[in-house]
Design an enzyme around this catalytic site. Structure first.
Site, PDB file in Angstrom:
ATOM      1  N   GLU A  32     -53.688 -24.131 -21.588  1.00 61.59           N
ATOM      2  CA  GLU A  32     -52.530 -24.916 -21.184  1.00 61.59           C
ATOM      3  C   GLU A  32     -52.543 -24.924 -19.657  1.00 61.59           C
ATOM      4  OE1 GLU A  32     -48.695 -23.571 -22.522  1.00 61.59           O
ATOM      5  OE2 GLU A  32     -47.699 -25.253 -21.518  1.00 61.59           O
ATOM      6  N   ARG A 257     -57.352  -9.926 -28.149  1.00 56.43           N
ATOM      7  CA  ARG A 257     -57.353 -10.361 -26.754  1.00 56.43           C
ATOM      8  C   ARG A 257     -57.792  -9.242 -25.827  1.00 56.43           C
ATOM      9  NH1 ARG A 257     -52.908 -13.550 -25.800  1.00 56.43           N
ATOM     10  NH2 ARG A 257     -52.849 -13.183 -23.588  1.00 56.43           N
ATOM     11  N   LYS A 267     -50.021 -15.539 -17.842  1.00 54.75           N
ATOM     12  CA  LYS A 267     -49.798 -16.488 -16.750  1.00 54.75           C
ATOM     13  C   LYS A 267     -48.361 -16.419 -16.260  1.00 54.75           C
ATOM     14  CE  LYS A 267     -51.846 -19.644 -19.192  1.00 54.75           C
ATOM     15  NZ  LYS A 267     -52.355 -20.909 -19.725  1.00 54.75           N
TER      16      LYS A 267
HETATM   17  P1  ATP Z   1     -51.223 -16.331 -21.213  1.00 49.55           P
HETATM   18  O1  ATP Z   1     -50.562 -15.474 -22.225  1.00 49.55           O
HETATM   19  O2  ATP Z   1     -51.916 -15.591 -20.145  1.00 49.55           O
HETATM   20  O3  ATP Z   1     -50.342 -17.421 -20.678  1.00 49.55           O
HETATM   21  P2  ATP Z   1     -52.217 -18.121 -23.087  1.00 49.55           P
HETATM   22  O4  ATP Z   1     -52.829 -17.640 -24.334  1.00 49.55           O
HETATM   23  O5  ATP Z   1     -50.863 -18.669 -23.183  1.00 49.55           O
HETATM   24  O6  ATP Z   1     -52.367 -17.005 -21.999  1.00 49.55           O
HETATM   25  P3  ATP Z   1     -53.713 -20.505 -22.883  1.00 49.55           P
HETATM   26  O7  ATP Z   1     -53.881 -21.375 -21.730  1.00 49.55           O
HETATM   27  O8  ATP Z   1     -52.941 -21.000 -24.042  1.00 49.55           O
HETATM   28  O9  ATP Z   1     -53.069 -19.180 -22.342  1.00 49.55           O
HETATM   29  O10 ATP Z   1     -55.092 -19.890 -23.341  1.00 49.55           O
HETATM   30  C1  ATP Z   1     -56.290 -20.591 -23.516  1.00 49.55           C
HETATM   31  C2  ATP Z   1     -57.163 -19.773 -24.420  1.00 49.55           C
HETATM   32  O11 ATP Z   1     -57.438 -18.514 -23.813  1.00 49.55           O
HETATM   33  C3  ATP Z   1     -56.466 -19.497 -25.721  1.00 49.55           C
HETATM   34  O12 ATP Z   1     -57.374 -19.789 -26.776  1.00 49.55           O
HETATM   35  C4  ATP Z   1     -56.122 -18.034 -25.659  1.00 49.55           C
HETATM   36  O13 ATP Z   1     -56.154 -17.442 -26.932  1.00 49.55           O
HETATM   37  C5  ATP Z   1     -57.201 -17.470 -24.743  1.00 49.55           C
HETATM   38  N1  ATP Z   1     -56.734 -16.263 -24.067  1.00 49.55           N
HETATM   39  C6  ATP Z   1     -55.654 -16.132 -23.260  1.00 49.55           C
HETATM   40  N2  ATP Z   1     -55.503 -14.864 -22.860  1.00 49.55           N
HETATM   41  C7  ATP Z   1     -56.515 -14.158 -23.395  1.00 49.55           C
HETATM   42  C8  ATP Z   1     -56.923 -12.782 -23.346  1.00 49.55           C
HETATM   43  N3  ATP Z   1     -56.231 -11.874 -22.650  1.00 49.55           N
HETATM   44  N4  ATP Z   1     -58.034 -12.416 -24.021  1.00 49.55           N
HETATM   45  C9  ATP Z   1     -58.728 -13.331 -24.712  1.00 49.55           C
HETATM   46  N5  ATP Z   1     -58.415 -14.633 -24.812  1.00 49.55           N
HETATM   47  C10 ATP Z   1     -57.316 -15.055 -24.164  1.00 49.55           C
HETATM   48 MG    MG Z   2     -50.381 -20.409 -24.249  1.00 55.11          MG
END
Ligand code: ATP
Ligand code: MG
Length: 552
Positions: A32, A257, A267
């Site tokens: 995102e 994760r 984020k």
């Molecule tokens: P955040 O919680 O940091 O905002 P998010 O999952 O909301 O992260 P996205 O932009 O939706 O962020 O993530 C893009 C991809 O990265 C998703 O498929 C998510 O599962 C993966 N991802 C995010 N954080 C991690 C992590 N700590 N370890 C592994 N994969 C991750």
């Molecule tokens: Mg997200």
């Protein structure tokens, strides 16, 4: 590209290719664009691109941009840059927002099938009606609206006839389901906001749980890899793909994760650190963002090797941040030129060295890689050493300089401390030493031994440099994803995470460019900072110190 080793996701792919379920693997990395990528995203990138690569498949970079309020093109651009920098090339670049019309049609299809309805309950009421893990949910009084009424209201939602929050579209599944995600989830909401890609075209936006499976299916993604928090959403994912009659049926697979000690990795929290001025932007070298790590001096190889080492599994314990440091040290050991820099200078005058004479000494650029060649280091009567390498009243076993003691200057001569000069406050400001010409480095001198070797730079030809030394940004080493901690992580921000020192480096470094990396003798690996370096002053970020007790 690096191989990921065997893991359960790869096993599924192998099986699906062998059984003929798929003839090509298609994955996607779906960020995102509401922030910069962090090291956790690097794991997702490496798994998605890495696995598809191993089977000659394809990977899309898809911006999951269904929430206009938080998203921005600045983030879109940084994400593209970071993915490329990590070493990956996407086969297609997509925006989920380009599918809004298609998603709308699928929602209309659900309404026509009696599987979605417009609800007038408020967000609070919807939450209240949802029930809990132990009690079933309650049906909304609007649940049995006719298909015609729902079609009309949904169209009017799209037309902008209602205010934010006045109505939502919900999937009609089962308010008594033991899986709360299936209790009539909201699939569209009203948001009168300008979208970075679609502008003001839409005022209704699909929710993640509805949009994501459709996006995957539209792109013919075969394996939709996500993190374990989404495990409970898998039945809904499959329901959406099925009931929306998508031709492709992607399979969601979850992995654990990545969490790293002494850091926060969401984020939202990273944005808070930026917005509240705890750091100097998303690319502050203390941030676990890809851009921060790049600015600090991490290499793509070191990040990829680290992620590979953490493996692919369902578990998600926190990995020691020292492991990350281990991999950058390993990567730079044979790549970075060796050099000397004084972080905290103390002037030394060598009284028996001829005035006005400058001598060029020879030194290896990297003794572990002879092909890197030699460098010249000027030496003269005036040099700088580290303040820390002198003590007037040393404890036992102190082998560096003190009155009457002799040490080796790396690549140069033995010097002996003869006199200590102090200012009116009693602070040591200069040392008077003598040198022994017979002890020149490289001449095989064996006359006597000294126990200490210290580094130095010649005083009149050295280049002014600023050194930025970093400590962990977050003091607590425990895992961050813990509910009580949510509110308090700002209390754990280390007030001493940055130390800035003014010193000098060897003159041959004058032409260094941003992102050049060096190993400073006894101090560790440093990167030329791209933001603060000017023609007058080199600024170095310490990437990592030389040694650690960490073992993998
Ligand atoms: P955040 O919680 O940091 O905002 P998010 O999952 O909301 O992260 P996205 O932009 O939706 O962020 O993530 C893009 C991809 O990265 C998703 O498929 C998510 O599962 C993966 N991802 C995010 N954080 C991690 C992590 N700590 N370890 C592994 N994969 C991750
Ligand atoms: Mg997200």
């Amino acid at each position: 590209m690096d191989n990921l080793g065997s893991n359960f996701i790869k096993d599924v792919m192998i099986k699906d290719l062998e059984s003929g379920k798929h003839d090509k693997i298609i994955t996607r990395f779906p960020p995102e664009p509401n922030g910069y990528l962090h090291i956790g995203h690097a794991k997702s990138i490496i798994i998605n691109f890495g696995l598809a690569d191993e089977f000659n498949g394809k990977t899309n970079l898809r911006f999951d941009d269904t929430n206009p309020l938080k998203e921005d093109v600045e983030y879109v651009n940084s994400i593209k840059e970071d993915v490329k920098w990590l070493g990956f090339e996407w086969d297609n670049l997509f925006f989920a927002s380009d599918y809004f019309e298609e998603m709308y049609k699928r929602a209309v299809l659900l309404i026509k099938k009696g599987l979605a309805y417009v609800d007038d309950l408020s967000a609070d009421e919807i939450r209240e009606y949802r029930g809990t893990l132990t009690s079933p949910g309650k049906e909304s009084p609007y649940r049995d609206r006719s298909i015609e009424e729902n079609l009309d209201l949904f169209q009017r939602m799209r037309n902008g006839e209602f205010a934010n929050g006045e109505k939502v579209l919900r999937a009609k599944i089962d308010m008594k389901s033991p899986n709360i995600n299936l209790r009539d989830p909201v699939i569209y909401r009203i948001s009168h906001a300008t979208h970075h890609n679609t502008g003001d075209k839409w005022c209704i936006y699909p929710m993640y749980a509805f949009a994501h499976p459709l996006e995957d299916a539209i792109e013919d993604v075969t394996h939709s890899i996500c993190t374990v928090e989404f495990e409970d959403q898998r039945p809904l994912y499959n329901w959406v793909v099925e009931q929306c009659e998508m031709a492709s049926k992607p399979q969601q697979i979850e992995f654990g994760r990545l969490n790293v000690t002494n850091t926060v990795m969401s984020k939202r929290k990273l944005k808070q650190l930026v917005d509240e001025g705890f750091v100097d932007g998303w690319d502050d070298p203390r941030m676990p963002t890809i851009s921060g790590m790049r600015r600090k001096g991490f290499t793509p190889e070191s990040i990829r090797n680290f992620v590979r080492e953490t493996g692919v599994s369902k578990g998600s314990g926190a990995v020691d941040s020292q492991m990350l440091e281990h991999f950058v040290r390993e990567d730079l050991k044979l790549k970075a030129p060796r050099t000397m820099g004084i972080l905290n200078p103390l002037k030394v005058v060598i009284t028996n060295y001829p005035e006005g004479q400058i001598e060029l000494l020879d030194a290896e650029i990297n003794p572990e890689v002879p092909e890197m060649g030699m460098r010249k280091i000027p030496f003269s009567r005036e040099i700088y050493i580290e303040k820390d390498d002198f003590m007037e009243n040393p404890p036992a076993k102190y082998f560096r300089l003190f009155p009457g003691n002799e040490v080796r200057l790396k690549h140069a001569y033995f010097i002996k401390c003869e006199e200590v000069i102090k200012d009116i406050n009693g602070e040591v400001v200069e040392l008077r030493c003598t040198y022994d010409p017979l002890t020149k480095s490289g001449t095989g001198f064996t006359g006597r031994k000294v126990k200490g070797t210290i580094h130095w730079v010649e005083a009149n030809n050295s280049v002014a440099a600023e050194f930025r030394l970093y400590e962990p940004l977050i003091l607590d080493s425990t895992e961050e994803e813990n509910a009580e901690e949510e509110k308090t992580f700002l209390d754990k921000v280390n007030p001493d995470s940055l130390v800035v020192l003014q010193g000098f480096v060897e003159p041959n470094m004058r032409e260094s460019m941003p992102h050049d990396k060096f190993q400073f003798f006894r101090h560790g690996y440093f990167n030329v900072d791209p933001k603060h370096t000017t023609v007058d002053k080199l600024v170095f970020n310490r990437i990592v110190s030389l040694k650690s007790s960490f073992k993998i």
